[in-house]
Scaffold this motif. Sequence first.
Motif, PDB file in Angstrom:
ATOM      1  N   UNK A   1      -5.937   6.734 -10.812  1.00 10.63           N
ATOM      2  CA  UNK A   1      -5.803   7.179  -9.421  1.00 10.63           C
ATOM      3  C   UNK A   1      -4.390   7.684  -9.145  1.00 10.63           C
ATOM      4  N   UNK A   2      -3.388   6.985  -9.658  1.00  7.73           N
ATOM      5  CA  UNK A   2      -2.003   7.443  -9.486  1.00  7.73           C
ATOM      6  C   UNK A   2      -1.781   8.797 -10.150  1.00  7.73           C
ATOM      7  N   UNK A   3      -2.381   8.987 -11.319  1.00  7.53           N
ATOM      8  CA  UNK A   3      -2.232  10.260 -12.023  1.00  7.53           C
ATOM      9  C   UNK A   3      -2.860  11.406 -11.238  1.00  7.53           C
ATOM     10  N   UNK A   4      -4.047  11.169 -10.678  1.00  7.89           N
ATOM     11  CA  UNK A   4      -4.714  12.217  -9.906  1.00  7.89           C
ATOM     12  C   UNK A   4      -3.941  12.544  -8.631  1.00  7.89           C
ATOM     13  N   UNK A   5      -3.384  11.522  -7.987  1.00  4.64           N
ATOM     14  CA  UNK A   5      -2.591  11.775  -6.780  1.00  4.64           C
ATOM     15  C   UNK A   5      -1.315  12.535  -7.126  1.00  4.64           C
TER      16      UNK A   5
ATOM     17  N   UNK B   1      -4.488   1.632  -0.988  1.00  8.21           N
ATOM     18  CA  UNK B   1      -5.580   0.856  -1.574  1.00  8.21           C
ATOM     19  C   UNK B   1      -5.466   0.806  -3.095  1.00  8.21           C
ATOM     20  N   UNK B   2      -4.692   1.718  -3.663  1.00  5.45           N
ATOM     21  CA  UNK B   2      -4.555   1.760  -5.122  1.00  5.45           C
ATOM     22  C   UNK B   2      -3.927   0.477  -5.645  1.00  5.45           C
ATOM     23  N   UNK B   3      -2.966  -0.068  -4.909  1.00  2.00           N
ATOM     24  CA  UNK B   3      -2.296  -1.290  -5.363  1.00  2.00           C
ATOM     25  C   UNK B   3      -3.207  -2.503  -5.318  1.00  2.00           C
ATOM     26  N   UNK B   4      -4.315  -2.418  -4.602  1.00  3.50           N
ATOM     27  CA  UNK B   4      -5.255  -3.538  -4.538  1.00  3.50           C
ATOM     28  C   UNK B   4      -6.288  -3.490  -5.658  1.00  3.50           C
ATOM     29  N   UNK B   5      -6.370  -2.381  -6.370  1.00  2.00           N
ATOM     30  CA  UNK B   5      -7.318  -2.276  -7.480  1.00  2.00           C
ATOM     31  C   UNK B   5      -6.833  -3.153  -8.627  1.00  2.00           C
ATOM     32  N   UNK B   6      -7.673  -4.068  -9.078  1.00  2.45           N
ATOM     33  CA  UNK B   6      -7.269  -5.044 -10.083  1.00  2.45           C
ATOM     34  C   UNK B   6      -7.434  -4.533 -11.516  1.00  2.45           C
TER      35      UNK B   6
ATOM     36  N   UNK C   1      -6.217  -2.074 -14.192  1.00  2.83           N
ATOM     37  CA  UNK C   1      -5.022  -1.256 -14.371  1.00  2.83           C
ATOM     38  C   UNK C   1      -5.354   0.176 -14.782  1.00  2.83           C
ATOM     39  N   UNK C   2      -6.411   0.359 -15.575  1.00  2.00           N
ATOM     40  CA  UNK C   2      -6.767   1.712 -16.011  1.00  2.00           C
ATOM     41  C   UNK C   2      -7.178   2.568 -14.816  1.00  2.00           C
TER      42      UNK C   2
END
Length: 234
Positions: free
Chosen positions: A34-38, A21-26, A28-29
């Motif tokens: 989210x990528x950093x937390x994962x 679902x992260x790639x669907x977030x429009x 960028x910040x």
Amino acid sequence: MYIPLSYFGYFVYGDSLQESIISSIQTSILQQLANLLIALHCILTITIVINPLNQEVEHFIDIPHHFCWQRVIIRTFVMLAVVFIALTVPSFGPILNLMGGTCVSLISAVMPCLFYLYLHASEDKSNPKSKLEKDLPINDRPVTFINVIKRTPKYTLLINISVIVISILCGIAATNSAFLELSTSRFSGPCYLSLSSENNKIINSVQSLHCCGTFRNISRWPDKFQCPSYEPPN
């Protein structure tokens, strides 16, 4: 927690929702946060998850169990092997779906229910006050399926059987879906074989954001982002 997250994800993005679902977030910040937390979660988790594998390898090679240079080399080699496999299989979603469909339902629902039923029947059989007339002396024979049926309360048996049946059906459906996805998936080559490729950089930049809508052609960046071509399934 997973059910509300899945529901609201599909409620907002619909059929355009893909593996993450992260790639669907429009925004960028938010996406990078989210990528950093994962990434932080994976870094802290892998040290615990990989520890049994490290200990098995050390035991097999007969490495001392105290801190030494041999353990450092072995654990570094195991970590590099894990990273190499992760880079070699970049599209891990279909394989992960197959593993989840075949294993998760068994590990999380079917086997725990069976273990509980047999352990409960075994404890009841070991209790002299609850022995049946046809029973042999305590622990003279293992618990059978008939013992489980006789010694488990009906409501408990009904609940556990219902969970087992539903889990098996869900596992079969998930496994079938995973096989269908594997049959239609296109696996890309490892990223380390095309580090200098300009096309690879363009593809990665495009795939970092999934467009929304039925035809996946809606984005909040009409001037800065070009949605990749999308062919709806037949």
